[in-house]
Structure formats: C-alpha cells, structure tokens
Design a protein around this motif. Sequence first.
Motif, PDB file in Angstrom:
ATOM      1  N   MET A  54      -4.538  -0.780   8.052  1.00 18.70           N
ATOM      2  CA  MET A  54      -4.231  -2.065   8.032  1.00 18.70           C
ATOM      3  C   MET A  54      -3.299  -2.289   9.683  1.00 18.70           C
ATOM      4  N   ALA A  55      -2.670  -1.277   9.440  1.00 20.04           N
ATOM      5  CA  ALA A  55      -1.603  -1.374  10.891  1.00 20.04           C
ATOM      6  C   ALA A  55      -2.468  -1.098  12.050  1.00 20.04           C
ATOM      7  N   ASP A  56      -3.319  -0.264  11.945  1.00 17.90           N
ATOM      8  CA  ASP A  56      -4.288  -0.369  13.068  1.00 17.90           C
ATOM      9  C   ASP A  56      -4.946  -1.522  13.559  1.00 17.90           C
ATOM     10  N   TYR A  57      -5.363  -2.283  12.446  1.00 22.18           N
ATOM     11  CA  TYR A  57      -6.125  -3.564  12.719  1.00 22.18           C
ATOM     12  C   TYR A  57      -4.928  -4.521  13.117  1.00 22.18           C
ATOM     13  N   ILE A  58      -3.924  -4.670  12.816  1.00 27.03           N
ATOM     14  CA  ILE A  58      -2.928  -5.515  13.379  1.00 27.03           C
ATOM     15  C   ILE A  58      -2.734  -5.473  15.036  1.00 27.03           C
ATOM     16  N   ILE A  59      -2.600  -4.169  15.257  1.00 28.70           N
ATOM     17  CA  ILE A  59      -2.221  -3.608  16.618  1.00 28.70           C
ATOM     18  C   ILE A  59      -3.434  -4.018  17.595  1.00 28.70           C
ATOM     19  N   LYS A  60      -4.698  -3.838  16.960  1.00 26.22           N
ATOM     20  CA  LYS A  60      -5.883  -4.001  17.936  1.00 26.22           C
ATOM     21  C   LYS A  60      -6.080  -5.624  17.949  1.00 26.22           C
ATOM     22  N   ARG A  61      -5.370  -6.360  17.205  1.00 30.44           N
ATOM     23  CA  ARG A  61      -5.479  -7.692  17.284  1.00 30.44           C
ATOM     24  C   ARG A  61      -4.345  -8.273  18.020  1.00 30.44           C
ATOM     25  N   GLY A  62      -3.459  -7.446  18.606  1.00 35.09           N
ATOM     26  CA  GLY A  62      -2.557  -7.793  19.486  1.00 35.09           C
ATOM     27  C   GLY A  62      -1.311  -8.173  18.913  1.00 35.09           C
ATOM     28  N   GLY A  63      -1.089  -7.901  17.436  1.00 35.60           N
ATOM     29  CA  GLY A  63       0.028  -7.982  16.866  1.00 35.60           C
ATOM     30  C   GLY A  63       1.020  -6.790  16.901  1.00 35.60           C
ATOM     31  N   THR A  64       1.866  -7.125  15.840  1.00 38.63           N
ATOM     32  CA  THR A  64       2.918  -5.902  15.656  1.00 38.63           C
ATOM     33  C   THR A  64       2.982  -5.377  14.158  1.00 38.63           C
ATOM     34  N   ALA A  65       2.742  -4.077  14.115  1.00 35.20           N
ATOM     35  CA  ALA A  65       2.711  -3.448  12.734  1.00 35.20           C
ATOM     36  C   ALA A  65       4.092  -3.054  12.492  1.00 35.20           C
ATOM     37  N   GLU A  66       4.427  -3.235  10.843  1.00 35.15           N
ATOM     38  CA  GLU A  66       5.876  -3.001  10.670  1.00 35.15           C
ATOM     39  C   GLU A  66       5.851  -2.082   9.289  1.00 35.15           C
ATOM     40  N   VAL A  67       6.837  -1.224   9.371  1.00 36.83           N
ATOM     41  CA  VAL A  67       7.123  -0.417   8.188  1.00 36.83           C
ATOM     42  C   VAL A  67       8.255  -1.023   7.464  1.00 36.83           C
ATOM     43  N   ARG A  68       8.148  -1.690   6.532  1.00 32.42           N
ATOM     44  CA  ARG A  68       9.105  -2.549   5.805  1.00 32.42           C
ATOM     45  C   ARG A  68       9.984  -1.836   4.619  1.00 32.42           C
ATOM     46  N   GLN A  69      11.089  -2.082   4.092  1.00 29.76           N
ATOM     47  CA  GLN A  69      11.783  -1.363   3.032  1.00 29.76           C
ATOM     48  C   GLN A  69      10.632  -1.243   1.888  1.00 29.76           C
ATOM     49  N   ILE A  70      10.512  -0.198   1.431  1.00 30.90           N
ATOM     50  CA  ILE A  70       9.984   0.238   0.131  1.00 30.90           C
ATOM     51  C   ILE A  70      10.765   0.532  -0.987  1.00 30.90           C
ATOM     52  N   ASP A  71      10.580  -0.517  -2.245  1.00 30.73           N
ATOM     53  CA  ASP A  71      11.319  -0.137  -3.313  1.00 30.73           C
ATOM     54  C   ASP A  71      10.831   0.892  -4.127  1.00 30.73           C
ATOM     55  N   GLU A  88       0.885  -1.192  -0.027  1.00 34.44           N
ATOM     56  CA  GLU A  88       0.091  -0.010   0.139  1.00 34.44           C
ATOM     57  C   GLU A  88       0.928   1.234   0.218  1.00 34.44           C
ATOM     58  N   ILE A  89       1.907   1.244   0.853  1.00 33.69           N
ATOM     59  CA  ILE A  89       2.702   2.438   0.747  1.00 33.69           C
ATOM     60  C   ILE A  89       3.566   2.452  -0.701  1.00 33.69           C
ATOM     61  N   TRP A  90       3.935   1.151  -1.175  1.00 33.15           N
ATOM     62  CA  TRP A  90       4.742   1.227  -2.670  1.00 33.15           C
ATOM     63  C   TRP A  90       3.767   1.964  -3.595  1.00 33.15           C
ATOM     64  N   SER A  91       2.202   1.562  -3.213  1.00 31.47           N
ATOM     65  CA  SER A  91       1.105   2.107  -4.401  1.00 31.47           C
ATOM     66  C   SER A  91       1.160   3.650  -4.030  1.00 31.47           C
ATOM     67  N   ALA A  92       0.992   4.032  -2.785  1.00 35.88           N
ATOM     68  CA  ALA A  92       0.932   5.587  -2.561  1.00 35.88           C
ATOM     69  C   ALA A  92       2.204   6.340  -3.127  1.00 35.88           C
ATOM     70  N   ASN A  93       3.334   5.754  -3.145  1.00 31.06           N
ATOM     71  CA  ASN A  93       4.465   6.322  -3.873  1.00 31.06           C
ATOM     72  C   ASN A  93       4.328   6.269  -5.345  1.00 31.06           C
ATOM     73  N   LEU A  94       3.724   5.272  -5.845  1.00 27.61           N
ATOM     74  CA  LEU A  94       3.663   5.212  -7.378  1.00 27.61           C
ATOM     75  C   LEU A  94       2.736   6.209  -7.654  1.00 27.61           C
ATOM     76  N   MET A 148      -2.075   5.660   1.408  1.00 31.92           N
ATOM     77  CA  MET A 148      -1.456   5.736   2.777  1.00 31.92           C
ATOM     78  C   MET A 148      -2.454   5.319   4.053  1.00 31.92           C
ATOM     79  N   GLU A 149      -3.755   5.634   3.657  1.00 30.60           N
ATOM     80  CA  GLU A 149      -4.713   5.501   4.622  1.00 30.60           C
ATOM     81  C   GLU A 149      -5.028   4.005   4.836  1.00 30.60           C
ATOM     82  N   HIS A 150      -5.134   3.523   3.737  1.00 32.20           N
ATOM     83  CA  HIS A 150      -5.163   1.886   3.532  1.00 32.20           C
ATOM     84  C   HIS A 150      -3.992   0.975   4.512  1.00 32.20           C
ATOM     85  N   ALA A 151      -2.799   1.773   4.334  1.00 32.39           N
ATOM     86  CA  ALA A 151      -1.694   1.317   5.246  1.00 32.39           C
ATOM     87  C   ALA A 151      -1.933   1.548   6.701  1.00 32.39           C
ATOM     88  N   TYR A 152      -2.322   2.716   7.016  1.00 28.11           N
ATOM     89  CA  TYR A 152      -2.692   3.178   8.467  1.00 28.11           C
ATOM     90  C   TYR A 152      -3.980   2.215   8.789  1.00 28.11           C
TER      91      TYR A 152
END
Length: 160
Positions: free
Chosen positions: A57-74, A17-23, A51-55
């Motif tokens: 999805m990150a919020d969802y992972i956190i609400k479910r007890g997980g860890t959201a990550e920002v990975r390398q973006i090509d 999603e972040i890559w798409s935002a950059n595209l 970018m809103e989609h990325a946010y």
Amino acid sequence: MITQKLQDAINGQIAKEIWSANLYLSMAFYFDKEGFQGFANWMKKQSQEEMEHAYTMADYIIKRGGTAEVRQIDAVPGTWNTPLEVFEHVYNHECYVSKCIDELHDMAIEENDKATQDFLWTFVREQVEEEATASGIVDRIKKMGDTAIFNLDQQYGSRI
C-alpha cells in the motif's frame, strides 16, 4: 496522481495492516508460550503477510505521487484463554479488515479513481480467502475438539 482523501484513507489502512501484523505476532507469542509451536509459526507467517500488505500500500501511494506515512500504532491484546478463542478473534478481525477494504474501494469509486479501484480489488479478493481460512480453522477446532488440537497445531506448523 492520487487524491488527498484516498492517500489519507490508504495511509489509515497501512496503520491497520501494521496493527494486524502486531496482533498476529502477539498471538504467535501466546501460542509459543502455551506450547503450540505450529500455531505460532502460522501466526508469524500471518504477521509477515500483513506487513507485506502495508508495504504494498505504501509503494502504491508513492507510485501515484503521494506520501506514505507510518502512523502511531496502538497496543494489541496479548492474552487469550484457548486456541479456539484466538482463531475466533482472527476470524472476527479478518471480517473487520474486509469491511475496511470495502470502504476504501467504495471511496475509490466515489473519487472516480479507477487505478485505485483496480489496486484494491487484489485486497478484496484476498479477504475472501482470509475469512474462509480463519472460519475453516475455527470450524475444525470446534469439530475436532481439544483432543485433536495438537494434531491441528502440527498441521498448521507446516505453513511456509
């Protein structure tokens, strides 16, 4: 609690999603350079939406007890030859994103994670609209031709 497998897969989608935002931002820069401020505005709005989609999805992972990550973006492409070529790229990219979202949903089914299945349906439905919008713009450019491209640019510039 979200499974590690789904957490990793959604984190992968966040990167997409972040890559798409950059595209789309790169496409906006191309349009600005070429004098198509309306198309540039439309692409900037698309970039923000991704970018809103990325946010989300990150919020969802956190609400479910997980860890959201920002990975390398090509790096993303930065040059195109025509507005039609740009929007054909948009359409093909949205088809790819739809496939990725479908695969995530399939994984949620395999993991028997009904909450994630429900969460992803929003994106499944949105991708239908994204593909239709991009396809419609491609069709309009093809039908109207180069002489009408500036009218379309003005029309798409009114996107809020």
